[in-house]
Design a protein around this motif. Structure first.
Motif, mmCIF file in Angstrom:
data_model
loop_
_atom_site.group_PDB
_atom_site.id
_atom_site.type_symbol
_atom_site.label_atom_id
_atom_site.label_comp_id
_atom_site.label_asym_id
_atom_site.label_seq_id
_atom_site.Cartn_x
_atom_site.Cartn_y
_atom_site.Cartn_z
ATOM 1 N N ARG A 259 28.345 80.100 45.419
ATOM 2 C CA ARG A 259 27.986 79.858 44.018
ATOM 3 C C ARG A 259 29.241 79.542 43.232
ATOM 4 N N GLY A 260 29.299 78.355 42.711
ATOM 5 C CA GLY A 260 30.452 77.980 41.899
ATOM 6 C C GLY A 260 30.360 78.622 40.530
ATOM 7 N N PRO A 261 31.504 78.756 39.858
ATOM 8 C CA PRO A 261 31.525 79.396 38.537
ATOM 9 C C PRO A 261 30.967 78.494 37.426
ATOM 10 N N SER A 262 29.788 78.855 36.929
ATOM 11 C CA SER A 262 29.156 78.080 35.847
ATOM 12 C C SER A 262 30.055 77.958 34.630
ATOM 13 N N ASN A 263 30.869 78.975 34.414
ATOM 14 C CA ASN A 263 31.712 78.991 33.210
ATOM 15 C C ASN A 263 33.065 78.322 33.415
ATOM 16 N N TYR A 264 33.165 77.438 34.417
ATOM 17 C CA TYR A 264 34.497 76.886 34.692
ATOM 18 C C TYR A 264 35.033 76.045 33.538
ATOM 19 N N LEU A 265 34.150 75.565 32.665
ATOM 20 C CA LEU A 265 34.652 74.768 31.535
ATOM 21 C C LEU A 265 35.392 75.629 30.509
ATOM 22 N N SER A 266 35.345 76.936 30.688
ATOM 23 C CA SER A 266 36.220 77.801 29.894
ATOM 24 C C SER A 266 37.682 77.458 30.168
ATOM 25 N N LEU A 267 37.964 76.911 31.344
ATOM 26 C CA LEU A 267 39.331 76.461 31.637
ATOM 27 C C LEU A 267 39.743 75.367 30.671
ATOM 28 N N LEU A 268 38.807 74.466 30.376
ATOM 29 C CA LEU A 268 39.096 73.372 29.450
ATOM 30 C C LEU A 268 39.273 73.927 28.029
ATOM 31 N N VAL A 269 38.281 74.671 27.588
ATOM 32 C CA VAL A 269 38.296 75.188 26.211
ATOM 33 C C VAL A 269 39.587 75.959 25.953
ATOM 34 N N ASN A 270 40.036 76.716 26.941
ATOM 35 C CA ASN A 270 41.191 77.586 26.764
ATOM 36 C C ASN A 270 42.476 77.049 27.387
ATOM 37 N N ARG A 271 42.457 75.804 27.849
ATOM 38 C CA ARG A 271 43.653 75.245 28.488
ATOM 39 C C ARG A 271 44.167 76.240 29.534
ATOM 40 N N ALA A 272 43.254 76.769 30.283
ATOM 41 C CA ALA A 272 43.588 77.795 31.266
ATOM 42 C C ALA A 272 43.638 77.175 32.651
#
Lengths: 337, 337
Positions: A259-272
């Motif tokens: 299961r891939g992380p659904s919230n991976y776009l938090s990386l974009l939002v937070n420049r993480a």
């Protein structure tokens, strides 16, 4: 030494589907041979049990080749040299290395470390002062880049790697929050491993509890687990946060795709960033890291906990399953001699 | 100038579920006001259409606040100063800025750039020399860190950002592979944007075709798309590869949760990283980057392609949908004057 000695070995008999079953293993015996010139023989006394082993049993491209069907199961282990034709590893030297799930190992010394039982017991040399500790040390410090005052979140926080990560982060001046399953483990996180707060992923409301315990967000997330826990942590990242992908134990026995992380776009939002690590890349720095860790053990700032199961090599399969049932705390080691 | 002038504006009327529908928008008129001291009035002529707009319409925490219901839709735009009480922006200055989906914008100059129509037409100042080009430039060079001879893979490769990413990577001496939908776009990738190879994600066998076109793996993956394409790319990473998370257009109109990348453990296996980027973080370096990009445009090493749709502000909603249907190539701009 007699040539009558028998080496009992545990071999991979089949590729597991889901959790490994008894039929996936085969016990074999073979006579112990005297070492050739430039080699030595180790009597294995302690075998390391690691979540990564589950991955080695699959026939997929990874950071090391899979264990082949019929091969002795790959395993880190500790033992004593009992016969030697290698100048650097005389008889009675204590060593750790990838000796496999067997009673005797023949070695040319590649990847073998001499260890001192006076510094710490052998299980600690497999755990906090071994690959486990190295994984925690380099994953946290080289990839996580924690700064004093930042919040470091750790999943699998009562496990072998996680319990060390939290303590190193605390030594480095971070606020540490650990995720583990059940009230007993959560109590240990705080009382034994010095976490500032613990989150029980088996309780209701993981997301809300994580928010409560990380009021300033998460600057470093050290992930051993994946799945829902990774998603919950991604939702708490601060600007520029670092996620260390050390493992994904929740996914290792899946019979469905990871299961891939659904919230991976938090990386974009937070420049993480989310970065993978494999401890073998840091082999040239093990000695320096081990020395620092041994210093922390000696001065009491770091506690090492091992979960030592006694049994013959035949106890390996059922002991391995303890990693996936959430039963063990600290470094899981099988003592076979 | 007359106070009889009317400003036509497009406002967000409702939060879309899935693709934005006509009912999610409202056209309004209001009288144009003369600028106060320290402010100026822009007659907007070109409006930028960007996939990120879809995210701004959702009521979720992100890198900028959502557009509120009833507000003029946020949009980058270009125009000419038609009234001014601001010394730095006299009448007849051409400018770009976040002027919104409207015909006239009142501004204090914050975030506004003066642009020279002699260097390039206004749509290019919104595209290759604007936020789009800055996103490509900093995302590729600062996060992707491409080295000469490495393979750079780009999704959405015929789009505004992707078409520039591929060209900068080629200028930097990389092998470039673009992913786009359909044979016509794939032909353009190679013939117009200079990609070394193109992969059609709408054809059968994406994974196999990607393997064929990236025989040495993927050192940098610049992702605008997410979903299946991200998973396919993760499976091709080299040791130490960098994934730049710029967007996820395949997921923006989902009515179900975002699909996380099943293959994210490729980051672990390959000690690779996946890092998010938001162009606004690089504002202090826009001038330097724009100058370099303008040089590449002037010497012919970089081609800028704009897809300019002519229509009134009322054409904004249907024009925006072209981003999600895969119909547009290059930078999509609505010309309203």
């Amino acid at each position: 030494m007699s040539t009558e000695l028998i080496n009992r070995q545990l071999r991979l008999a089949a590729r597991p589907v889901g959790l490994p079953k008894p039929d996936d293993w085969e016990l074999t015996d073979e006579p112990v041979q005297q070492p050739d010139e430039g080699r030595f023989l180790v009597r294995v006394s302690h075998i390391s049990l690691d979540p990564a082993m589950r991955g080695w049993m699959n026939d997929v491209r990874s950071y090391i080749p899979p264990v082949r069907i019929g091969d002795v199961m790959r395993a880190g282990a500790a033992g004593r040299v009992v016969a030697s034709r290698h100048a650097d590893f005389p008889v009675d030297t204590y060593v750790t290395g990838v000796f496999g799930a067997q009673e005797y190992a023949d070695s040319d010394g590649a990847g073998v470390r001499r260890v001192d039982p006076a510094v710490a017991p052998l299980p600690t040399h497999l755990g906090t002062l071994g690959m486990t500790g190295m994984t925690a040390y380099f994953g946290l410090l080289d990839i996580g880049l924690p700064q004093p005052g930042q919040t470091v979140l750790v999943s699998g926080a009562a496990g072998a790697v996680g319990s060390v990560v939290g303590q190193i982060a605390r030594i480095k001046g971070c606020r540490t929050v650990g995720i583990a399953g059940g009230p007993e483990k959560c109590r240990l996180l705080v009382e034994e491993f010095g976490y500032d707060a613990a989150v029980d992923y088996k309780a209701e409301g993981l997301v809300a509890e994580l928010r409560k315990q990380t009021p300033d967000g998460v600057d470093v997330f050290f992930d051993n687990v994946g799945g829902d826990i990774l998603d919950a942590a991604l939702a708490r990242l601060t600007l520029g946060a670092r996620v260390v992908v050390c493992g994904a134990i929740s996914q290792y026995n899946n019979t469905e795709p990871v299961r891939g992380p659904s919230n991976y776009l938090s990386l974009l939002v937070n420049r993480a960033s989310m970065t993978g690590m494999v401890v073998f890349d840091y082999a040239h720095r093990y000695d320096q890291a081990t020395a620092e860790m041994a210093g922390w053990l000696a001065d009491g700032s770091l506690r090492s906990r091992e979960d030592v199961v006694e049994g013959g090599i035949e106890a390996f399969p059922e002991t391995l399953l303890r990693l996936f049932s959430g039963d063990n705390i600290g470094k899981l080691v099988l003592k076979i001699a």
